[in-house]
Design an enzyme around this catalytic site. Sequence first.
Site, PDB file in Angstrom:
ATOM      1  N   LYS A 239       0.863  -1.086  -0.089  1.00  0.00           N
ATOM      2  CA  LYS A 239      -0.146   0.016   0.140  1.00  0.00           C
ATOM      3  C   LYS A 239       1.020   1.164   0.028  1.00  0.00           C
ATOM      4  CE  LYS A 239      -3.814   0.081   2.568  1.00  0.00           C
ATOM      5  NZ  LYS A 239      -4.810   0.168   3.581  1.00  0.00           N
TER       6      LYS A 239
ATOM      7  N   GLU B 241      10.512  -5.677   3.472  1.00  0.00           N
ATOM      8  CA  GLU B 241      10.595  -6.813   2.687  1.00  0.00           C
ATOM      9  C   GLU B 241      10.226  -6.963   1.522  1.00  0.00           C
ATOM     10  OE1 GLU B 241       9.086  -7.773   7.060  1.00  0.00           O
ATOM     11  OE2 GLU B 241       8.747  -6.262   5.264  1.00  0.00           O
TER      12      GLU B 241
ATOM     13  N   GLY C 232      -4.979  -4.948   5.718  1.00  0.00           N
ATOM     14  CA  GLY C 232      -4.452  -6.119   4.922  1.00  0.00           C
ATOM     15  C   GLY C 232      -4.812  -7.270   5.044  1.00  0.00           C
ATOM     16  N   ARG C 233      -5.306  -7.877   6.297  1.00  0.00           N
ATOM     17  CA  ARG C 233      -5.421  -9.184   6.296  1.00  0.00           C
ATOM     18  C   ARG C 233      -6.915  -9.467   5.831  1.00  0.00           C
ATOM     19  NH1 ARG C 233      -4.950  -6.305  10.673  1.00  0.00           N
ATOM     20  NH2 ARG C 233      -6.482  -6.122  12.397  1.00  0.00           N
TER      21      ARG C 233
ATOM     22  N   GLU D 224      -3.461 -11.353  14.564  1.00  0.00           N
ATOM     23  CA  GLU D 224      -3.578  -9.963  14.098  1.00  0.00           C
ATOM     24  C   GLU D 224      -4.557  -9.090  14.620  1.00  0.00           C
ATOM     25  OE1 GLU D 224      -2.181  -7.637  10.431  1.00  0.00           O
ATOM     26  OE2 GLU D 224      -0.353  -8.485  11.260  1.00  0.00           O
TER      27      GLU D 224
ATOM     28  N   HIS E  74      -1.029 -37.294  11.742  1.00  0.00           N
ATOM     29  CA  HIS E  74       0.479 -37.736  12.055  1.00  0.00           C
ATOM     30  C   HIS E  74       1.268 -36.842  12.515  1.00  0.00           C
ATOM     31  CE1 HIS E  74      -0.763 -41.635  10.027  1.00  0.00           C
ATOM     32  NE2 HIS E  74      -1.631 -40.845   9.152  1.00  0.00           N
TER      33      HIS E  74
ATOM     34  N   LYS F 252       9.480  -3.613  13.154  1.00  0.00           N
ATOM     35  CA  LYS F 252       9.918  -2.873  12.028  1.00  0.00           C
ATOM     36  C   LYS F 252      10.545  -1.655  12.299  1.00  0.00           C
ATOM     37  CE  LYS F 252       5.355  -3.763   9.724  1.00  0.00           C
ATOM     38  NZ  LYS F 252       4.312  -3.055   8.798  1.00  0.00           N
TER      39      LYS F 252
END
Length: 533
Positions: free
Chosen positions: A194, A200, A253-254, A339, A370, A498
């Site tokens: 955005k 990153e 964002g999520r 979050e 498993h 950050k």
Amino acid sequence: MPNDDADAAWSALMALARRPDARAIRPLFAADADRAARWTHRAGDVALDLSRTSVSDDVLAALLRLARARDVTGFRDRMLGGGVVNPTEGRAALHAAQRGGGDAAVQATLARMQAFCGAVHGGALCGATGQRFTDVVNIGIGGSDLGPAMVARALWTPAAPMRAHYLANVDAHAWQEIRARLDPARTLVLVASKTFTTQETMTNAALVRAWLVDALGEAGTTHLAALSTNLPAAAEFGIPGERVFGFADTVGGRFSLWSAIGLSIALALGWDGFAALLAGARSMDEHFASAPPESNLPLLLALTEVWHVNGLGYPARAVLPYDERLARFPAHLQQLEMESLGKAVALDGGVVARASGPVVFGEPGTNAQHSFMQLIHQGPTPVPVDFILVAKPDHPFADSHRKLLANGLAQAEALLVGKSAAEVRAEMAAAGADAERIAAIAPHRVFTGDRPSSVIILPRLTPGTLGQLVALYEHKVACLGALWNINPFDQWGVELGKVLAGGTLAALEGRAVAAQAATAASVAAILRLQAEG
């Protein structure tokens, strides 16, 4: 601000949770032959079965009283109506509006996305060498990666128009792995940030841009597009405004896969698939907006979580999709829920009065059986499970699918019914074990049972049903924010790391000394190892 009605509702609920039989589930089935049918609720294509929990009629009544006291439906209406429900940032939460409807800005963005996809798929928009794009790389992180990556993996088929790849981790090993599968002449790249400043994402974008330019010259930059609101930064990176697709600050964002952030989904699946995803989510929005509380799936899922977390003290929940295509769905929910709900500060700035934000984890079945199911079956603290089943597969191997579904339902049943010491001893005796062996081993083979799970069943996994499923959990999160008196739409907890990363990077580059002693020691150790070659 005091809320006497909510305090009284919480007190009534906790009194029920202190009853000796509060965790018992099997007696509820013994007392009600129709429990499975009565506790299965439907919305669109989604069937939600809550019968395998200890939520009884009186517990549900107390939970619904709490929902009224916390004005969850009022919060829902404000959110869906565009009111400010993110007070720490002074924003609405308009992710549902991105799924289409009457908003002119949303419609304009969707129209631009559709035209872009049509040009790419139709060959009007090609790469620098004139070849059609066959692959799209989405460079983002967090919500700019997890949701789109989950959907693209779940719905992609060999007949889809493009292959989608997702680059998130700043660890360049991730890029090396993806790069080996790509032809730069046929690769379209989306930079999803955005602000166009996410460390990153921009580090990875620089790597991929250099790869394109090395292979194709400066014309390689024509393979770039951006999902961002920072037009000047995108232009400086080589992406003109007509290749930039924005989305509003009111879309977290999520919650953003429905917005321009979902462009990689539309490119990978085709526009009709993306439109069907939006339509499926809209149908869940409509159910959430209109269904009464006692049959409202997002609210019921949230209330069940309140019972488990606050009433019974269960601090975690497992999500087990019995469909390999949904392998990344637990990872998406980890961000969506933790979050949003990992908050210790109430809306008024005080300390949250009760537990919130359980740990969410999961893997697809049958892999999970498993892996960590040992803890879920016999660990000291029960872990509620969401089982997600798809009735009809999109492959011809009916026997495999029957075994997959049988395992999912059997796990839910095993958690419910358990196995008593008497049953274990009888089984061992019938198998020929002697008394000494039975006494030594039987305790290890006892399953307590009465361990809760919900079962969600979809008829098929399609863009429409997946849209319904994701929207179900989004609205569940909103309900929990209202019930727990926290803001589910901010995420200040991600900011400190950050900020500190900038100073740590300077120390690793030899431009500064880390201020914190432990960090400085770790930096020194890394620099020594790097110097050794």
